[in-house]
Every structure is written in structure tokens, then in C-alpha cells.
Design a protein around this motif. Structure first.
Motif, PDB file in Angstrom:
ATOM      1  N   LYS A  98       0.904  -1.040   0.157  1.00 43.02           N
ATOM      2  CA  LYS A  98      -0.060  -0.142   0.017  1.00 43.02           C
ATOM      3  C   LYS A  98       0.870   1.239  -0.043  1.00 43.02           C
ATOM      4  N   LEU A  99       1.574   1.356   1.004  1.00 38.60           N
ATOM      5  CA  LEU A  99       2.471   2.887   1.670  1.00 38.60           C
ATOM      6  C   LEU A  99       3.347   2.541  -0.182  1.00 38.60           C
ATOM      7  N   VAL A 100       4.260   1.387  -0.707  1.00 43.07           N
ATOM      8  CA  VAL A 100       4.547   1.798  -2.448  1.00 43.07           C
ATOM      9  C   VAL A 100       3.828   2.167  -3.148  1.00 43.07           C
ATOM     10  N   ALA A 101       2.359   2.122  -3.162  1.00 44.75           N
ATOM     11  CA  ALA A 101       1.802   2.366  -4.312  1.00 44.75           C
ATOM     12  C   ALA A 101       1.613   3.529  -4.338  1.00 44.75           C
ATOM     13  N   GLU A 102       0.957   4.616  -2.823  1.00 47.75           N
ATOM     14  CA  GLU A 102       0.784   5.653  -2.693  1.00 47.75           C
ATOM     15  C   GLU A 102       2.329   6.267  -3.032  1.00 47.75           C
ATOM     16  N   ASN A 103       3.126   6.242  -2.513  1.00 48.26           N
ATOM     17  CA  ASN A 103       4.911   7.193  -2.433  1.00 48.26           C
ATOM     18  C   ASN A 103       5.483   6.686  -3.278  1.00 48.26           C
ATOM     19  N   LYS A 104       5.583   5.868  -3.984  1.00 50.46           N
ATOM     20  CA  LYS A 104       5.813   5.621  -6.078  1.00 50.46           C
ATOM     21  C   LYS A 104       7.857   5.670  -5.319  1.00 50.46           C
ATOM     22  N   PRO A 105       8.587   5.374  -4.271  1.00 47.71           N
ATOM     23  CA  PRO A 105       9.812   5.626  -4.977  1.00 47.71           C
ATOM     24  C   PRO A 105      10.222   4.231  -5.785  1.00 47.71           C
ATOM     25  N   ALA A 106      11.603   4.961  -6.075  1.00 43.93           N
ATOM     26  CA  ALA A 106      12.554   4.638  -7.338  1.00 43.93           C
ATOM     27  C   ALA A 106      13.335   3.626  -7.354  1.00 43.93           C
ATOM     28  N   THR A 107      13.972   3.343  -5.941  1.00 45.65           N
ATOM     29  CA  THR A 107      14.796   2.771  -5.335  1.00 45.65           C
ATOM     30  C   THR A 107      14.295   2.486  -3.899  1.00 45.65           C
ATOM     31  N   MET A 108      14.945   1.391  -3.917  1.00 45.01           N
ATOM     32  CA  MET A 108      14.868   0.304  -2.699  1.00 45.01           C
ATOM     33  C   MET A 108      15.041   1.173  -1.172  1.00 45.01           C
TER      34      MET A 108
END
Length: 292
Positions: A98-108
Motif C-alpha cells: 500500500k505504501l509503495v503504491a501511494e509513495n511511488k519510490p524509485a529505488t529500494m
């Protein structure tokens, strides 16, 4: 003061299991001396998870999350499949997706630094490692974005042993997109279409098939026709749109999606532990060692 590089922080995290910021602070405090940083973290009681770090984490769960026009797929590993049934671990994986979808990070590194209710994804993983008692590793993620006239379909197989996101364009039919994702989970295609297959791979396969036909003793004048037919079969096996649709083998995936007014744009498929070399354990030896 010595410059603290990202690779130094990564190494200390891997050797101790602590969070990213804790590792960086420890290195700063000891002017970049790795051994002293490890001792410092041990003295503070923060390296509790460190002993688990040499264990292989090849089990776990994958998950998908769709937030509007953004979708995320993640894989979080554990040492045993028992942890996949742990409610804390399941919640952790779902929250990370959920957090990855909401924040859209480019790297680990950006993903691990995402803020959570208790701290960051990184610190939540460290906490889960210490509470559950197994090494937990956020292995990989992918973020997809679509237009309004498109559809995402997410599918989990075996509760998250396999996770897929499929994207269709030209239609907003999420049910059709989920059906395609289910097909991808079952059949595991390597490409969307033959346009994505490299010329090197095509040339290699053609060479192998030609040698097979010649070794079968076929006349050279029909070998070429045989190779063309076998190449078409090969492409149908590895390319999603040319495969018989699992829910209706009388039509291809391409025709199924076209019947919904769309076409397949892409997919991402994660299977837990794929590519990780698992250590072979001798159970009797393991029990004997624990009894010493």
C-alpha cells in the motif's frame, strides 16, 4: 571525519539487521570503523537481529495494491513458509504494498525510508524480524502507472506465493484485467508479444531447432518449413498474447482481451523465492547440532 558511503551503511545493515538510519548513525559515531560500529550496536542491544542475517530468506509473501492509476507489487521474504501464516508478517507485507503504491519510490533505499505509523518501512521490518524471530527481507518491488482509459488487474495465487499485476489499455474492465493476471500466474509467460523477444534469442532458438530437424534425418528442403512451424510454437509458448486463454482455450489471450475492447499493455509477475539459491539442510544433522 570519514565519509560514510551508502555501501558502508548497506554492509552494516546486512551484518547486523538494524535499520538504515541506525546503521548510519553508528558509523558516524565511530568515524566509519565497521567493526567498532558493530560493537556499538551490540552494546546498545540493537543488533539482536544480526545473528539471523546469514540465514537464507527464500520464503515469504508477495502482494499487490492498486491506488487509482498506480499499482504496486512487492515481495517480502522470510526464512520459513510458516511465517507466511503469521498475522504480523501478513499485515507488514500488505502495508508495504500500500505504501509503495501511494509513495511511488524509485529505488529500494527510497522505499525503505517511507514513513509508516511507527517509523519507516525499514524500521518496521527490523521490528518484525526481532518479534517473529526470523530474518525478514524486503526483496523487490515494482510500480506501474496507467491512463484513465486502462485497467489494472491484480491476482494472488496460494495466498501470495505468486502475485501478478496485468495492465490492459483501451478498456477499463478490471475483471478482464484480473482474468489476464490469473492466466499469467498459471502459465508464466516471459513476454507480452513476440515484438519483445530479442533477435539474439530468436536466432539461438532457430539454430537449435534447425539442428534438431537435421538430426532427425529430415530432408533439407523441408527443414526450413519445419523450423518455421516450430518457431511459431515456441513464440506461442513464451508470449502472453499468443497463448490459449486458461479460462477459454478456444481463444488466445489477445482475442479475449480484444473482445473486451482492449489490448494487453504489460504485466509483472513475482513468485516468492525465484532466483534465490536455497540452502539444502540435513534435518537429522540440524537436530543433532541443536542438542549438543
Amino acid at each position: 571525519m570519514s565519509k560514510i558511503s551508502a555501501s558502508m551503511v548497506k554492509e552494516l545493515r546486512e551484518r547486523t539487521g538494524v535499520g538504515m538510519m541506525d546503521a548510519k548513525r553508528a558509523l558516524v559515531d565511530v568515524d566509519g570503523d565497521m567493526d567498532k560500529a558493530i560493537d556499538l550496536l551490540r552494546e546498545k542491544g540493537m543488533a539482536k537481529a544480526g545473528k539471523k542475517n546469514d540465514r537464507i530468506a527464500a520464503e515469504g509473501l508477495a502482494n499487490v495494491y492498486v491506488a487509482g492509476n498506480t499499482a504496486a507489487i512487492v515481495e517480502v521474504n522470510s526464512e520459513t513458509d510458516f511465517v507466511a501464516k503469521n498475522e504480523m508478517f501478513q499485515d507488514l507485507v500488505q502495508n508495504i504494498a500500500k505504501l509503495v503504491a501511494e509513495n511511488k519510490p524509485a529505488t529500494m533505499e527510497e522505499a525503505l525510508a517511507i514513513k509508516t505509523d511507527k517509523g519507516t518501512i525499514d524500521s518496521d521490518i527490523v521490528e518484525a524480524t526481532q518479534v517473529i524471530g526470523e530474518r525478514i527481507n524486503f526483496r523487490r518491488f515494482d510500480v506501474l502507472e496507467k491512463d484513465d482509459n486502462a485497467a489494472f488487474g491484480g491476482y494472488l495465487h496460494m495466498g501470495g506465493r505468486i502475485a501478478v499485476i496485468a495492465e490492459l489499455e483501451g478498456t477499463t474492465d478490471e475483471g478482464a484485467a484480473k482474468d489476464v493476471a490469473m492466466h499469467v500466474a498459471a502459465i508464466n509467460p516471459r513476454y507480452v508479444s513476440k515484438d519483445q523477444v530479442s533477435q539474439d534469442e530468436l536466432d539461438h532458438e532457430k539454430k537449435v531447432l534447425t539442428e534438431q530437424a537435421l538430426n532427425e534425418g529430415k530432408p533439407e528442403n523441408i527443414v526450413e518449413k519445419m523450423v518455421i512451424g516450430r518457431m511459431n510454437k515456441f513464440l506461442a509458448e513464451i508470449c502472453l498474447v499468443d497463448q490459449p486463454f486458461v479460462k477459454d482455450p478456444d481463444m488466445t489471450v489477445e482475442k479475449f482481451v480484444a473482445s473486451k475492447g482492449g489490448k494487453v499493455k504489460g504485466f509483472v509477475r513475482f513468485e516468492v523465492g525465484e532466483g534465490i539459491e536455497k540452502r539444502e539442510e540435513n534435518f537429522a544433522d540440524e537436530v543433532a547440532n541443536q542438542m549438543k
